[in-house]
Design a protein around this motif. Structure first.
Motif, short mmCIF file in Angstrom:
data_model
loop_
_atom_site.label_atom_id
_atom_site.label_comp_id
_atom_site.label_asym_id
_atom_site.label_seq_id
_atom_site.Cartn_x
_atom_site.Cartn_y
_atom_site.Cartn_z
N LEU A 1 -44.92 -14.05 -8.97
CA LEU A 1 -44.98 -13.72 -7.73
C LEU A 1 -46.30 -13.17 -7.16
O LEU A 1 -46.67 -13.45 -5.95
N GLU A 2 -46.97 -12.52 -7.82
CA GLU A 2 -48.25 -11.96 -7.60
C GLU A 2 -49.09 -13.00 -7.10
O GLU A 2 -50.15 -12.89 -6.21
N ASN A 3 -49.26 -14.40 -7.77
CA ASN A 3 -50.17 -15.25 -7.37
C ASN A 3 -49.64 -15.96 -6.20
O ASN A 3 -50.44 -16.16 -5.28
N LEU A 4 -48.24 -16.09 -5.76
CA LEU A 4 -48.01 -16.54 -4.36
C LEU A 4 -48.44 -15.49 -3.37
O LEU A 4 -48.68 -16.07 -2.41
N LEU A 5 -48.28 -14.35 -3.65
CA LEU A 5 -48.55 -13.22 -2.79
C LEU A 5 -50.07 -13.27 -2.33
O LEU A 5 -50.52 -13.17 -1.07
N GLY A 6 -50.96 -13.39 -3.51
CA GLY A 6 -52.27 -13.29 -3.15
C GLY A 6 -52.72 -14.85 -2.48
O GLY A 6 -53.62 -14.53 -1.59
N GLN A 7 -52.15 -16.07 -2.69
CA GLN A 7 -52.47 -17.12 -2.05
C GLN A 7 -52.02 -17.01 -0.62
O GLN A 7 -52.57 -17.45 0.53
N LEU A 8 -50.67 -16.35 -0.22
CA LEU A 8 -50.13 -16.10 0.97
C LEU A 8 -51.22 -15.46 1.88
O LEU A 8 -51.34 -15.55 3.14
N GLU A 9 -51.77 -14.37 1.36
CA GLU A 9 -52.64 -13.38 2.05
C GLU A 9 -53.76 -14.16 2.66
O GLU A 9 -54.48 -13.79 3.48
N GLU A 10 -54.63 -14.97 1.67
CA GLU A 10 -55.80 -15.57 1.87
C GLU A 10 -55.76 -16.92 2.48
O GLU A 10 -56.79 -17.24 3.12
N ASP A 11 -54.66 -17.64 2.40
CA ASP A 11 -54.66 -19.28 2.58
C ASP A 11 -54.61 -19.48 4.24
O ASP A 11 -54.15 -18.59 4.83
N LYS A 12 -54.57 -20.70 4.33
CA LYS A 12 -54.51 -21.34 5.85
C LYS A 12 -53.11 -21.37 6.14
O LYS A 12 -52.17 -21.13 5.45
N PRO A 13 -52.87 -21.33 7.57
CA PRO A 13 -51.67 -21.30 7.91
C PRO A 13 -50.69 -22.33 7.37
O PRO A 13 -49.27 -22.08 7.19
N THR A 14 -50.89 -23.53 7.32
CA THR A 14 -50.05 -24.50 6.70
C THR A 14 -49.48 -24.00 5.02
O THR A 14 -48.36 -24.27 4.85
N VAL A 15 -50.48 -23.70 4.40
CA VAL A 15 -50.09 -23.12 2.97
C VAL A 15 -49.39 -21.70 3.13
O VAL A 15 -48.22 -21.86 2.36
N SER A 16 -49.78 -20.96 3.94
CA SER A 16 -49.16 -19.61 3.99
C SER A 16 -47.63 -20.03 4.52
O SER A 16 -46.70 -19.27 4.07
N ARG A 17 -47.44 -21.02 5.39
CA ARG A 17 -46.17 -21.00 5.88
C ARG A 17 -44.94 -21.66 4.91
O ARG A 17 -44.08 -21.16 4.59
N ALA A 18 -45.69 -22.58 4.01
CA ALA A 18 -44.92 -22.91 3.04
C ALA A 18 -44.73 -21.96 1.83
O ALA A 18 -43.41 -22.15 1.35
N ILE A 19 -45.48 -21.00 1.70
CA ILE A 19 -45.26 -19.90 0.66
C ILE A 19 -44.11 -19.19 1.42
O ILE A 19 -43.09 -18.60 0.57
N THR A 20 -44.19 -18.76 2.52
CA THR A 20 -43.03 -17.94 3.33
C THR A 20 -41.89 -18.77 3.19
O THR A 20 -40.80 -17.98 3.06
N GLN A 21 -41.70 -19.82 3.15
CA GLN A 21 -40.35 -20.59 3.19
C GLN A 21 -39.79 -20.73 1.92
O GLN A 21 -38.70 -20.33 1.82
N LEU A 22 -40.82 -20.61 0.86
CA LEU A 22 -40.51 -20.35 -0.34
C LEU A 22 -39.63 -19.15 -0.56
O LEU A 22 -39.05 -19.14 -1.52
N LEU A 23 -40.29 -18.15 -0.29
CA LEU A 23 -40.01 -16.51 -0.46
C LEU A 23 -38.90 -16.07 0.21
O LEU A 23 -38.27 -15.32 -0.05
#
Length: 254
Positions: free
Chosen positions: A35-57
């Protein structure tokens, strides 16, 4: 790991894989990617990637038929793990999911902070009242004489033990409460503001009028209490921003 690949397409493909794995009961996606890795990437990544992480969580943060307490506990965990990622998560979530569980979380946060502050105030008043009574017993001669006539040493000792145990329990409860962390409270109230901002257009529609009015009344009921306790703190701006969502009719009471 694919999540941290320099190529955005690879990162999205990796998240698509995690989304597929999520539907397999014997495999947990967080065993593949913490989870820590996913949240770290969510914080920093582009909208398309952040949206995919949000959908996963989202299914983990808002389980089906989850109670307000469950949603709140998961929101607290998210805040404690990564507040910046939490802000981004709650910014994106309204575009992906239904508003009902989001509103349920908002109500739960407001109620829980109010309960904490009310309990904290009551404990202070109780302790203050007991101290005043103790002073009266020490310095009011008539009370002291009455006590000597009606209470023996055993009953006096028992009363003192009771008062001490109640006071200690109250202090312990306050010291151990998660909401003594002002940054956590600020993060949760920030979550309410972010969700309200992103749901505002939908809440302004006639079909959502009841939800909007209920939320406004709940905030109007609590906002003065929040100001009283957090006026001169690092989260005062969040309280002010929360108050800005109130309609003119509700704001006149603030």
């Amino acid at each position: 790991m694919g999540l941290h690949d320099v190529n955005e397409t690879v990162r999205i493909a990796f998240l698509d894989l995690l989304l597929a794995v999520k539907n397999i009961k014997i495999i947990k996606y967080w065993d593949i990617c913490p989870l820590e890795n996913l949240l770290g990437q969510l914080e920093e990544d582009k909208p398309t990637v952040s949206r995919a992480i949000t959908q996963l969580l989202i299914p983990s943060m808002f389980p089906k038929d989850g109670s307000s307490e469950e949603l709140l506990n998961r929101a607290i965990k998210l805040q404690q793990t990564n507040q910046n990622a939490a802000r981004k998560f709650y910014t994106i979530a309204p575009d992906i999911m239904d508003k009902t569980p989001l509103l349920q979380l908002m109500y739960g946060i407001l109620d829980s902070v109010r309960l904490f502050l009310k309990t904290k105030s009551a404990n202070k008043e109780n302790i203050g009242g007991k101290e005043r009574k103790k002073m009266k017993k020490l310095y009011d001669k008539s009370v002291l004489n009455e006590s000597a006539e009606t209470m023996d040493s055993t009953s006096t000792s028992s009363l003192a033990s009771t008062v001490l145990s109640e006071t200690s329990a109250s202090n312990l409860q306050n010291e151990d409460h998660l909401y003594n962390d002002i940054n956590l409270v600020g993060g949760l109230l920030d979550c309410v503001c972010i969700l309200w901002y992103n749901l505002n257009e939908e809440l302004s529609q006639d079909s959502s009028k009841e939800f909007r009015l209920y939320l406004e009344k709940k905030v109007a009921k609590n906002i003065l209490l929040f100001f009283k306790h957090y006026r001169d703190t690092s989260i005062s701006s969040t309280i002010v921003y929360l108050a800005s969502f109130l309609s003119n009719s509700e704001a006149t009471h603030v």
